[in-house]
Design a protein around this motif. Structure first.
Motif, PDB file in Angstrom:
ATOM      1  N   THR A  37      -8.391  -6.038   2.669  1.00 33.74           N
ATOM      2  CA  THR A  37      -6.921  -6.079   2.643  1.00 33.74           C
ATOM      3  C   THR A  37      -6.421  -5.961   4.080  1.00 33.74           C
ATOM      4  N   ASP A  38      -5.175  -6.445   4.346  1.00 35.41           N
ATOM      5  CA  ASP A  38      -4.694  -6.545   5.727  1.00 35.41           C
ATOM      6  C   ASP A  38      -3.329  -5.890   5.878  1.00 35.41           C
ATOM      7  N   MET A  39      -2.991  -5.609   7.162  1.00 35.91           N
ATOM      8  CA  MET A  39      -1.635  -5.200   7.556  1.00 35.91           C
ATOM      9  C   MET A  39      -1.307  -5.900   8.874  1.00 35.91           C
ATOM     10  N   SER A  99     -12.748  -0.770   9.627  1.00 39.73           N
ATOM     11  CA  SER A  99     -11.449  -1.321  10.030  1.00 39.73           C
ATOM     12  C   SER A  99     -11.628  -2.128  11.315  1.00 39.73           C
ATOM     13  N   PHE A 114      -6.697   0.257  -0.238  1.00 34.75           N
ATOM     14  CA  PHE A 114      -5.235   0.358  -0.270  1.00 34.75           C
ATOM     15  C   PHE A 114      -4.762   1.687   0.306  1.00 34.75           C
ATOM     16  N   ARG A 128      -5.118   1.710   4.113  1.00 34.57           N
ATOM     17  CA  ARG A 128      -4.062   0.877   4.716  1.00 34.57           C
ATOM     18  C   ARG A 128      -2.713   1.578   4.661  1.00 34.57           C
ATOM     19  N   ALA A 129      -2.428   2.213   3.516  1.00 31.90           N
ATOM     20  CA  ALA A 129      -1.144   2.901   3.379  1.00 31.90           C
ATOM     21  C   ALA A 129      -1.025   4.042   4.377  1.00 31.90           C
ATOM     22  N   VAL A 132      -0.367   2.512   7.869  1.00 32.12           N
ATOM     23  CA  VAL A 132       0.991   1.953   7.980  1.00 32.12           C
ATOM     24  C   VAL A 132       2.023   3.068   8.128  1.00 32.12           C
ATOM     25  N   PRO A 134       2.245  -3.955   5.315  1.00 34.66           N
ATOM     26  CA  PRO A 134       1.106  -4.457   4.546  1.00 34.66           C
ATOM     27  C   PRO A 134       1.303  -5.930   4.215  1.00 34.66           C
TER      28      PRO A 134
END
Length: 714
Positions: free
Chosen positions: A551-553, A613, A639, A642-643, A646, A660
């Motif tokens: 998953t990306d941001m 990462s 997730f 990432r959260a 962010v 995100p």
């Protein structure tokens, strides 16, 4: 095999004591007076403590010390009775702690006095050298222990236990029939206690423990027909393994008996031990007992060997006994296609052994440290997703490898191998000497030692380390038989002036060319196996498909303006220094740890999930990759990581932040490894055994050369 001529021989150094180094009568009187004073003191103390019934017993034991100290054979008998009956543990339960330490101290004093009085000519044994090596390896393994204090305590207990065989070997070298006396005391005590469990089950209804001599820890178990009896031990399985040690001695003593009633007595003792093993309900004990019976018959030969043709009938009859066949049939709960375990005992053992195996994989050299298995097990149970209470591994070999690594396992195998080697050599001398060997090292006792060691090894596949002193007692008996047999053979050679036994001929026979070729071939094969093990470990991987979730941001500009140059305001691509700084912050390990913590709080099993990462300075894109056997768990972790990143980046500046990337994460199963790297343990173990065999062969060759040199010097 060539045998020594069977003819009467004159009394030799084995049968006659050497000149005394210490005044015999004076020493005996002094020791008697000292022990009498000590006995009176003990009597006064026990009465003061309010234990008048124990006082006469303790006083009588103390007053008997002078006789024990001047008669080493009687002390050997006492040691055999105390160890077989676990009387030190029973005494502790009844308010007399420290019995084992006191007995060891007295045994050391008895050995020293016997040497000073010229009754004993001490000698060393290869088994004792390997015992020292085993303690050294255990001490080295402390370096990797999670709890160093616990590891040191475990090593101290092992080192203390290793003093016992040293003392026993010395005491058994006294003139007379010390080995026979020890075997009788050990087997007869076990038979009496096994008979006591029968009485307790079928006569008194398990209403008493007979002061701790016959405990019943379990009223019933799956497949059992009676309660499970543990004798003087705390665990029925350990009691079963000790009984297996005594079973071949009862058979050998029956074979050695010179009258019908004595033979009947020892056969009844063997039958009582068999009944005791059945009442333990120990499946491993029952299997080991059958192996011991067959192996002993092979060693004994004659009528016992011929009786092996009836083994299938005997097995069938034994399986029909209540508590034997039904108990063994519970092993079928281990499904062929998988571990579909329904027996809680087996379920816990499988979980513990799986944890032990994983410990070996993670710590292959020195393990997790002596005594640290139970401390480390809870973490491994969580990691492996096993729903079980922490248990001991119930496999001595896995325990040795888990706590001491492959080095510790090799040290234990060396210890057992050395015990078997000296007993086998004693048997070789006894067979070569025939009746001329006399009572120095009877062949049936060497057979019993070998069968007992095999029984212990088989039973230990299902049990972890416990009752080590009982094993060491049998090993010490084998070492003493070896020394006595070699001394007797040397005496006979000196008397007759020629080497007439097969062993002596072997000592002077040069190593053959095929023998040298076999040694080099074994060395080459061991090298290839070790190289193969290293290659397999490097090229392999852990089994199971790994699910990779990505998953990306995106790093963005949060500044809003009515400027005529919005493209400039939105520019992050040309600010490489800024992007690099923010990307470095966003890929910090702290967010991986926080993401794992958040996923754990959500009830997700994350111990097997790994996170990575990465960031691209050109695009400002940050990628979080989580890998694990479960795609759902890996997705939640990705997730949450990432959260966390962010949220933190967005608190740093009002101008720049991260968002995100919308859309579903990319889930991709990584290919399984070509093979499980743990298969490398197989060639490693085989190579280690070959190295062990070569080391023993070289040691024997050096021993042959030294003996030949000494013979030529004479």
């Amino acid at each position: 095999m060539t045998q020594l001529v069977d003819q009467p021989v004159a009394a030799t150094a084995t049968d006659q004591p050497a000149p005394s180094r210490l005044g015999g009568p004076v020493t005996a009187v002094a020791v008697a007076i000292g022990c009498a004073v000590l006995g009176v003191a003990v009597l006064a103390v026990t009465v003061t403590l309010g234990l008048p019934l124990l006082a006469p017993v303790v006083a009588a034991l103390v007053l008997a010390v002078p006789l024990l100290l001047v008669r080493p054979v009687l002390f050997v008998v006492l040691v055999g009775v105390v160890e077989a009956g676990n009387l030190s543990g029973v005494g502790a339960v009844n308010g007399l702690p420290g019995g084992e330490s006191a007995l060891l101290a007295l045994a050391v004093v008895a050995a020293v006095l016997a040497w000073l009085r010229g009754h004993i000519r001490p000698a060393w044994s290869p088994f004792l050298s390997v015992a020292v090596l085993y303690v050294v390896v255990q001490t080295i393994a402390v370096l990797t222990a999670q709890d160093v204090d616990t590891a040191f305590v475990a090593v101290a207990v092992t080192a203390k236990a290793m003093v016992w065989p040293v003392v026993l070997v010395v005491l058994l070298l006294a003139p007379g029939r010390g080995p026979q006396a020890l075997a009788r005391a050990f087997a007869l005590t076990l038979a009496a206690l096994a008979a006591l469990t029968v009485v307790q089950e079928f006569v008194v209804g398990n209403d008493t423990t007979f002061a701790g001599l016959s405990t019943v820890p379990l009223a019933a178990d799956l497949g059992g027909a009676t309660a499970r009896h543990a004798g003087p031990q705390d665990d029925a399985n350990f009691w079963g393994r000790v009984l297996v040690l005594g079973f071949p001695f009862a058979l050998s003593l029956a074979q050695m008996a010179t009258s019908r009633w004595r033979r009947t007595l020892w056969l009844c003792a063997a039958l009582a031990i068999f009944g005791g093993v059945v009442l333990t309900g120990s499946r491993g004990g029952l299997l080991a007992l059958f192996v011991v019976l067959c192996f002993w018959a092979l060693l004994a030969g004659g009528a016992a060997l011929k009786a092996l043709v009836l083994a299938p009938l005997g097995i069938g009859l034994a399986l029909m006994l209540p508590g034997v066949g039904s108990r063994l049939l519970t092993l079928n709960t281990l499904g062929v296609g998988g571990l579909e375990v329904t027996d809680p005992s087996l379920e816990g053992r499988i979980a513990a052994q799986t944890s032990a195996f994983q410990m070996v994989v993670d710590h292959p050299v020195l393990g997790v440290g002596p005594g640290n298995f139970l401390l480390t097990t809870p973490d491994y149970l969580r990691r492996l997703g096993l729903d079980s209470l922490p248990l001991a591994p119930h496999n001595l070999y896995l325990e040795a490898a888990a706590e001491g690594g492959l080095l510790g396992l090799l040290a234990w195998l060396l210890l057992v191998g050395a015990a078997a080697l000296v007993a086998l050599r004693a048997r070789h001398f006894a067979r070569a000497g025939g009746s001329a060997m006399g009572q120095a090292a009877p062949l049936p006792l060497a057979n019993a030692v070998l069968a007992a060691l095999l029984g212990w090894s088989v039973a230990s596949i299902f049990l972890h380390m416990a009752t080590l002193r009982s094993f060491l007692l049998v090993a010490a008996l084998g070492a003493a038989l070896d020394i006595r047999a070699r001394r007797r053979a040397a005496e006979l050679r000196r008397e007759r002036g020629i080497a007439t036994d097969a062993v002596a001929l072997d000592l002077v026979r040069p190593r053959s060319r095929p023998g040298r070729a076999l040694r080099w071939a074994a060395a080459g094969l061991a090298t290839l196996l070790l190289v193969l093990a290293a290659t397999l470990w490097t090229a392999g991987g852990r089994p199971g498909t790994v699910q990779t979730v990505t998953t990306d941001m995106q790093l963005v500009v949060k500044f809003e303006s009515d400027s005529e140059s919005p493209s400039y305001d939105l520019d992050t691509l040309s600010r490489t220094g800024l992007v690099r700084t923010l990307a470095g912050i966003a890929t910090s390990d702290r967010f991986e740890e926080e993401g794992l913590r958040r996923a754990t709080e959500l009830g997700v099993f994350v111990d097997s999930v790994t996170i990575e990462s990465s960031a691209s300075v050109d695009s400002g894109l940050i990628t979080v990759t989580a890998s694990g056997p479960d795609a759902g768990a890996a997705t939640v972790v990705a997730f949450e990581v990432r959260a966390a990143a962010v949220e933190f980046v967005n608190t740093l500046s009002p101008l720049y932040g991260a968002l995100p990337v919308a859309g579903e994460p990319l889930v991709k199963p990584a290919p399984e490894p070509a093979f499980d790297r743990r298969i490398a343990l197989v060639p490693l173990a085989l190579g280690g055994l070959l190295v062990l065999g070569l080391a023993v062969d070289l040691a024997q060759d050096g021993l042959r050369r030294r003996r030949v040199a000494r013979g030529r010097a004479r």
